[in-house]
Motif scaffolding. Structure first.
Motif, PDB file in Angstrom:
ATOM      1  N   TRP A   1      14.609   0.679   8.060  1.00 51.83           N
ATOM      2  CA  TRP A   1      15.480   2.273   8.167  1.00 51.83           C
ATOM      3  C   TRP A   1      15.617   3.221   9.278  1.00 51.83           C
ATOM      4  N   MET A   2      17.129   3.453   9.999  1.00 48.89           N
ATOM      5  CA  MET A   2      16.898   4.536  11.638  1.00 48.89           C
ATOM      6  C   MET A   2      17.172   5.483  11.459  1.00 48.89           C
ATOM      7  N   ALA A   3      16.476   6.508  12.323  1.00 54.18           N
ATOM      8  CA  ALA A   3      16.418   7.939  12.599  1.00 54.18           C
ATOM      9  C   ALA A   3      16.582   8.815  13.654  1.00 54.18           C
ATOM     10  N   THR A   4      17.341   8.139  14.285  1.00 53.77           N
ATOM     11  CA  THR A   4      16.795   8.665  15.975  1.00 53.77           C
ATOM     12  C   THR A   4      18.499   8.497  16.370  1.00 53.77           C
ATOM     13  N   GLY A   5      18.717   9.563  17.676  1.00 54.97           N
ATOM     14  CA  GLY A   5      19.245   9.139  18.397  1.00 54.97           C
ATOM     15  C   GLY A   5      19.684  10.784  18.580  1.00 54.97           C
ATOM     16  N   HIS A   6      19.233  11.971  17.394  1.00 56.12           N
ATOM     17  CA  HIS A   6      19.914  13.170  17.723  1.00 56.12           C
ATOM     18  C   HIS A   6      20.482  13.806  18.857  1.00 56.12           C
TER      19      HIS A   6
ATOM     20  N   GLY B   1      10.867  12.158  11.893  1.00 58.04           N
ATOM     21  CA  GLY B   1       9.847  11.636  10.649  1.00 58.04           C
ATOM     22  C   GLY B   1       8.927  13.243  10.475  1.00 58.04           C
ATOM     23  N   CYS B   2       8.899  13.701  10.180  1.00 53.86           N
ATOM     24  CA  CYS B   2       7.880  15.142   9.482  1.00 53.86           C
ATOM     25  C   CYS B   2       9.338  15.641   8.008  1.00 53.86           C
ATOM     26  N   SER B   3      10.380  15.345   8.572  1.00 59.74           N
ATOM     27  CA  SER B   3      11.138  15.667   7.906  1.00 59.74           C
ATOM     28  C   SER B   3      11.654  14.761   6.701  1.00 59.74           C
ATOM     29  N   ILE B   4      12.213  13.414   7.163  1.00 60.96           N
ATOM     30  CA  ILE B   4      11.617  12.553   6.606  1.00 60.96           C
ATOM     31  C   ILE B   4      10.424  12.343   5.243  1.00 60.96           C
ATOM     32  N   ALA B   5       9.528  12.512   5.750  1.00 63.48           N
ATOM     33  CA  ALA B   5       8.185  12.123   5.114  1.00 63.48           C
ATOM     34  C   ALA B   5       7.816  13.660   4.062  1.00 63.48           C
ATOM     35  N   PHE B   6       8.103  14.564   4.501  1.00 64.12           N
ATOM     36  CA  PHE B   6       8.171  15.889   3.497  1.00 64.12           C
ATOM     37  C   PHE B   6       9.618  15.208   1.954  1.00 64.12           C
ATOM     38  N   GLN B   7      10.650  14.719   2.139  1.00 66.30           N
ATOM     39  CA  GLN B   7      11.257  14.328   1.388  1.00 66.30           C
ATOM     40  C   GLN B   7      11.385  13.551   0.434  1.00 66.30           C
ATOM     41  N   LEU B   8      10.598  12.362   1.236  1.00 63.08           N
ATOM     42  CA  LEU B   8      10.088  11.177   0.241  1.00 63.08           C
ATOM     43  C   LEU B   8       8.832  11.208  -0.438  1.00 63.08           C
TER      44      LEU B   8
ATOM     45  N   VAL C   1      12.014   4.718  11.593  1.00 66.40           N
ATOM     46  CA  VAL C   1      11.902   3.993  12.757  1.00 66.40           C
ATOM     47  C   VAL C   1      12.734   5.718  13.392  1.00 66.40           C
ATOM     48  N   ALA C   2      11.703   6.792  13.910  1.00 69.06           N
ATOM     49  CA  ALA C   2      12.385   7.319  13.812  1.00 69.06           C
ATOM     50  C   ALA C   2      11.393   8.289  15.432  1.00 69.06           C
ATOM     51  N   VAL C   3      11.433   7.060  16.955  1.00 70.09           N
ATOM     52  CA  VAL C   3      10.935   7.476  17.723  1.00 70.09           C
ATOM     53  C   VAL C   3      11.475   7.937  18.965  1.00 70.09           C
TER      54      VAL C   3
ATOM     55  N   ILE D   1       0.606  -1.099   0.556  1.00 69.39           N
ATOM     56  CA  ILE D   1      -0.020  -0.753  -0.351  1.00 69.39           C
ATOM     57  C   ILE D   1       0.852   1.245   0.169  1.00 69.39           C
ATOM     58  N   TYR D   2       1.757   1.123   1.123  1.00 72.17           N
ATOM     59  CA  TYR D   2       2.855   2.411   1.380  1.00 72.17           C
ATOM     60  C   TYR D   2       3.805   2.364   0.850  1.00 72.17           C
ATOM     61  N   ASP D   3       5.297   2.741  -0.062  1.00 68.40           N
ATOM     62  CA  ASP D   3       6.586   2.397  -0.259  1.00 68.40           C
ATOM     63  C   ASP D   3       7.329   2.649   0.949  1.00 68.40           C
ATOM     64  N   ALA D   4       6.474   4.118   2.190  1.00 61.46           N
ATOM     65  CA  ALA D   4       7.852   4.224   3.133  1.00 61.46           C
ATOM     66  C   ALA D   4       5.999   4.465   4.397  1.00 61.46           C
ATOM     67  N   VAL D   5       6.169   4.163   5.391  1.00 56.74           N
ATOM     68  CA  VAL D   5       6.035   3.941   6.868  1.00 56.74           C
ATOM     69  C   VAL D   5       6.915   4.304   7.457  1.00 56.74           C
ATOM     70  N   ILE D   6       6.694   5.565   7.640  1.00 51.85           N
ATOM     71  CA  ILE D   6       7.192   6.190   8.834  1.00 51.85           C
ATOM     72  C   ILE D   6       6.893   5.639  10.874  1.00 51.85           C
ATOM     73  N   VAL D   7       7.315   5.512  11.539  1.00 52.87           N
ATOM     74  CA  VAL D   7       6.881   5.709  12.447  1.00 52.87           C
ATOM     75  C   VAL D   7       7.580   6.580  13.406  1.00 52.87           C
ATOM     76  N   GLY D   8       6.912   7.730  13.762  1.00 53.20           N
ATOM     77  CA  GLY D   8       8.086   8.423  14.754  1.00 53.20           C
ATOM     78  C   GLY D   8       6.678   9.710  14.222  1.00 53.20           C
ATOM     79  N   GLY D   9       6.044  10.752  14.463  1.00 53.74           N
ATOM     80  CA  GLY D   9       5.549  12.087  14.492  1.00 53.74           C
ATOM     81  C   GLY D   9       6.196  13.212  14.604  1.00 53.74           C
ATOM     82  N   GLY D  10       7.823  12.782  15.239  1.00 52.03           N
ATOM     83  CA  GLY D  10       8.369  14.259  15.590  1.00 52.03           C
ATOM     84  C   GLY D  10       8.761  14.756  14.357  1.00 52.03           C
ATOM     85  N   ILE D  11      10.103  15.904  15.040  1.00 51.72           N
ATOM     86  CA  ILE D  11      10.593  16.785  13.866  1.00 51.72           C
ATOM     87  C   ILE D  11      11.525  15.985  12.664  1.00 51.72           C
TER      88      ILE D  11
END
Length: 378
Positions: free
Chosen positions: A329-334, A16-23, A206-208, A4-14
């Protein structure tokens, strides 16, 4: 079932939303899933400093990312405002780092020596120069370094703008939906499992933040990461007292915001997810802030709050693919740099997913498989 989706982003913080915008800008079908409401954790609690230089005193793999991301903000501010009508409050009036003790002075001088060879605009300030720039900062400082290119934004507005920009560009957003597991098959991610359904996708990001480690344990890895609570407060003054952000070596910073508001932070309390604000924490912040600016004693009290920041063992974020499951994919620990690194993180993750690489950045230091990055669970 078909994807259904090309990408599911887990986490609605900055992040996750930046990644969603770029995708979605790259034409992908994107879903963002947030267990609470969007932008409800560290993203909305941050002070918004863009400390690409103030955060580092020696060479670090973070520096190229930090400088590149900071440079993206002027164009990004225009792009987001055009799409969403949200002004992210970009202010580029510099940051002054202060030392009060002899040991702090020594550390600050070392930081200045490091940066002056890389950026001629960084200046060491004499007391008279400090007073000319910021007359309301106490003269009782041992040393001061001026970083003219470290600015600030309104963190909550930036986060909201990323979320809205992703949404108006085509991303789907689901709030109050908790991801509890992953769908995997033959070392490949196939989607996520919520408390009520299976959601299928070719990629899962994963961006939680500080909650990432718990979610990822079932995938066979233990992230070297822990939560760090940061407490903050804000006050309002009769007249504007600051132009630049000031950041003392003792950890206290004061960030001037619109409406004569001053944001003061932040404590660092490790290994807790409890967001209550302590009397002791606020007392210490007020004590340190008044050491920087004695006039704060007459300021009007506004509010306090706390956020939970994700800190990794080596201080570097995780940006990359899972060592076992492809497409995860991971995008966390900033940690304290989530606002600063949000633009570049979105671009990096989107490039990794759509191109398999990012041509101009060496990301080996941020991979999960780096030395002491993770522990494999057997």
């Amino acid at each position: 079932m078909s994807k259904i989706y090309d990408a599911v982003i887990v986490g609605g913080g900055i992040i996750g939303c930046s990644i969603a915008f770029q995708l979605v800008k790259r034409g992908l079908r994107v879903l963002v899933i947030e267990k609470e409401r969007m932008i409800s954790e560290a993203s909305s609690a941050a002070a918004g400093m863009l400390g690409a230089q103030s955060e580092f005193s020696s060479d670090s793999p973070m520096i190229p990312l930090a400088l590149k991301s900071r440079a993206m903000f002027p164009q990004l501010a225009d792009e987001l405002k055009e799409l969403t009508r949200i002004d992210i409050g970009l202010v580029q009036k510099g940051l002054i780092k202060l030392a009060f003790t002899e040991s702090e002075l020594c550390e600050l001088q070392q930081q200045y020596q490091f940066w002056k060879t890389l950026d001629s605009s960084v200046r060491w300030l004499q007391r008279t120069e400090l007073h000319e720039l910021e007359p309301n900062v106490t003269a009782e400082v041992s040393g001061a370094m001026y970083i003219p290119n470290d600015g600030q934004v309104r963190a909550g507005d930036l986060s909201l703008a990323f979320a809205k920009a992703a949404s108006v560009s085509g991303a789907e957003i689901r709030e109050y939906t908790e991801v509890v597991s992953f769908v995997t098959e033959n070392d490949q991610v196939r989607g996520v499992v919520t408390k009520s359904e299976f959601i299928y996708a070719d990629n899962v990001i994963v961006a939680v933040g500080a909650w990432s480690a718990k979610l990822l344990r079932e995938t066979g890895i233990e992230l070297q990461m822990h939560p760090v609570k940061g407490e903050c407060l804000s006050v309002i003054t009769e007249q504007p007292l600051l132009q630049a952000t000031v950041f003392a070596k003792n950890g206290c910073y004061i960030v001037p915001k619109w409406g004569n508001r001053l944001l003061i932070g932040a404590t660092s309390i490790a290994n807790t997810f409890h967001k209550h604000v302590s009397v002791q924490g606020i007392y210490r912040l007020l004590e340190r802030a008044q050491q920087i600016m004695p006039q704060l004693a007459e300021a009007k009290w506004e509010k306090t709050w706390a956020g939970i920041r994700p800190q990794t063992g080596d201080g570097l974020p995780y940006i990359g693919e899972h060592p076992i499951y492809k497409g995860l994919w991971m995008a966390t620990g900033h940690y304290r740099n989530g606002i600063l690194l949000s633009p570049i993180t979105g671009v990096l993750v989107a490039d990794l997913i759509t191109k398999g690489k990012h041509e101009n950045m060496n990301l080996s230091s941020f991979q999960l498989s780096r030395k002491n990055g993770i522990t494999l669970i057997t």
